[in-house]
Design an enzyme around this catalytic site. Structure first.
Site, PDB file in Angstrom:
ATOM      1  N   CYS A 134       0.914  -1.161   0.221  1.00 37.07           N
ATOM      2  CA  CYS A 134       0.139   0.111  -0.145  1.00 37.07           C
ATOM      3  C   CYS A 134       0.870   1.051  -0.009  1.00 37.07           C
ATOM      4  O   CYS A 134       1.390   1.548   0.974  1.00 37.07           O
ATOM      5  CB  CYS A 134      -0.887   0.007   1.338  1.00 37.07           C
ATOM      6  N   CYS A 137      -0.409   4.057   2.174  1.00 37.68           N
ATOM      7  CA  CYS A 137      -0.048   3.925   3.432  1.00 37.68           C
ATOM      8  C   CYS A 137       1.384   4.300   3.856  1.00 37.68           C
ATOM      9  O   CYS A 137       1.702   4.869   4.850  1.00 37.68           O
ATOM     10  CB  CYS A 137      -0.462   2.645   3.965  1.00 37.68           C
ATOM     11  N   ASP A 138       2.096   3.578   3.184  1.00 38.28           N
ATOM     12  CA  ASP A 138       3.647   3.581   3.293  1.00 38.28           C
ATOM     13  C   ASP A 138       4.515   4.431   2.664  1.00 38.28           C
ATOM     14  O   ASP A 138       5.833   4.600   3.396  1.00 38.28           O
ATOM     15  CB  ASP A 138       4.038   1.847   3.274  1.00 38.28           C
TER      16      ASP A 138
END
Ligand SMILES: Cc1cc2nc3c(=O)[nH]c(=O)nc-3n(C[C@H](O)[C@H](O)[C@H](O)COP(=O)(O)OP(=O)(O)OC[C@H]3O[C@@H](n4cnc5c(N)ncnc54)[C@H](O)[C@@H]3O)c2cc1C
Length: 308
Positions: A134, A137-138
């Protein structure tokens, strides 16, 4: 225990839309979901949700949930994970991870998909230690680092766009000689010196100690094995439908998706499915929401025909 009219599995746009429509039809609804907002939560900028010219995943997810909460009296929301759904006569029994059981006259299954893994050495043991699925997200965790993105579809291209200004250098590895991503996305980075596109590659292994320090791949043109020094590997090679809880209930297609028509009707009477978990062509928020709407209307129609 009396059976609810509708039990919805999934807390994404398909499930939330189905819940709003079912509540407005005065049906009793249980919604069991894991991640509130679904994959919308993991999306970056969103520019194709009509009515919001530009928004982002968290904002849209919060708005969907706020709208659902307007129907709190009709919709019982259970934050849990469904592990099994079975049907006995006209009643479905849904079991969750925390061993709760729910009965319902219909199911609307909208559990979405999860990312496909590469299945190469070093991947599993470096999950969340450099390997991620992701970018939204990261990506910020890899500021100033060299990273690789595996997979040249739209998700991979979006990952590169997120990373190109943050990371020290981005390698995009694709398995053929042409990226699958939309040209409008590729135009953002194809001439960026900070991005190297490696075509016709086969990823072989992710290396490192506790944390990732490299990626080995084969150049399929020369059959040469090469290694690049990276601290992050973003895997964006597609997604697998979350159909484990229903695999014994109904037939899935070869991609493990639930065959469902445009009205969300499946092969099992009373079991409706909508959004990314189905064999629908377009994995998009607006499509999932529309399919969720049809699922609720189909469920209402089905219930109205059941013996009183
Ligand atoms: C990085 C990224 C960017 C994207 N950008 C866009 C974009 O810009 N525009 C666009 O239109 N689309 C975009 N998409 C696609 C979009 O997010 C999906 O098509 C959409 O969210 C699908 O909705 P859904 O309700 O079918 O499934 P999901 O949103 O995946 O929701 C599934 C829900 O089911 C829950 N669930 C799963 N298994 C279980 C279980 N066993 N028990 C209980 N609950 C369960 C999940 O936790 C989740 O709440 C993007 C996707 C990604 C990954």
């Amino acid at each position: 225990m009396s059976a609810a009219d509708v039990l919805i599995v999934g807390y994404g746009p398909a499930g939330i839309t189905a819940a709003i429509y079912a509540a407005r039809k005065k049906l009793s609804v249980i919604l069991i979901g894991d991640l509130p907002g679904g994959e919308v939560r993991n999306s970056g900028d969103i520019e194709n949700w009509p009515g919001d010219r530009t928004t982002d995943g968290n904002t849209l997810a919060d708005k969907l949930i706020a709208h659902l909460n307007d129907h709190k009296e009709a919709v019982q929301i259970v934050q849990d994970k469904v592990v099994k759904i079975a049907k006995d006569g006209d009643v479905f029994t849904t079991t969750t991870e925390s061993k709760k059981e729910f009965q319902s006259r219909t199911i609307i299954y909208t559990a979405g998909r999860h990312p496909r893994m590469l299945g190469i050495p070093g991947e599993q043991e470096h999950k969340n230690l450099g390997v991620t699925y992701c970018a939204t997200c990261d990506a910020p965790l890899f500021a100033g680092k060299n990273v690789a993105v595996i997979g040249g579809g739209n998700t991979g291209a979006e990952a590169v766009i997120m990373l190109q200004k943050i990371a020290s250098h981005v390698y995009l590895l694709h398995d053929t000689e042409k990226l699958n991503a939309d040209p409008v996305l590729v135009s953002n980075f194809e001439n960026d010196p900070n991005v190297t596109i490696l075509y016709n590659t086969k990823t072989a292994a992710i290396t490192g100690g506790t944390l990732v320090d490299g990626l080995t791949y084969t150049d399929k043109t020369t059959q040469e094995e090469k290694t690049i020094a990276v601290e992050g590997v973003f895997v964006t090679i597609g997604a697998i439908p979350n159909t484990e809880p229903v695999k014994d209930l109904l037939a899935l297609n070869k991609f493990k998706a639930i065959p469902a028509d445009r009205y969300a009707i499946t092969s099992i009477p009373g079991f409706f499915a909508a959004g990314d978990v189905t064999d629908i062509r377009d994995a998009q928020i607006v499509v999932a929401a529309g399919h969720g709407c049809s699922a609720a209307l189909s469920a209402g129609d089905y219930i109205s025909r059941l013996p009183k």
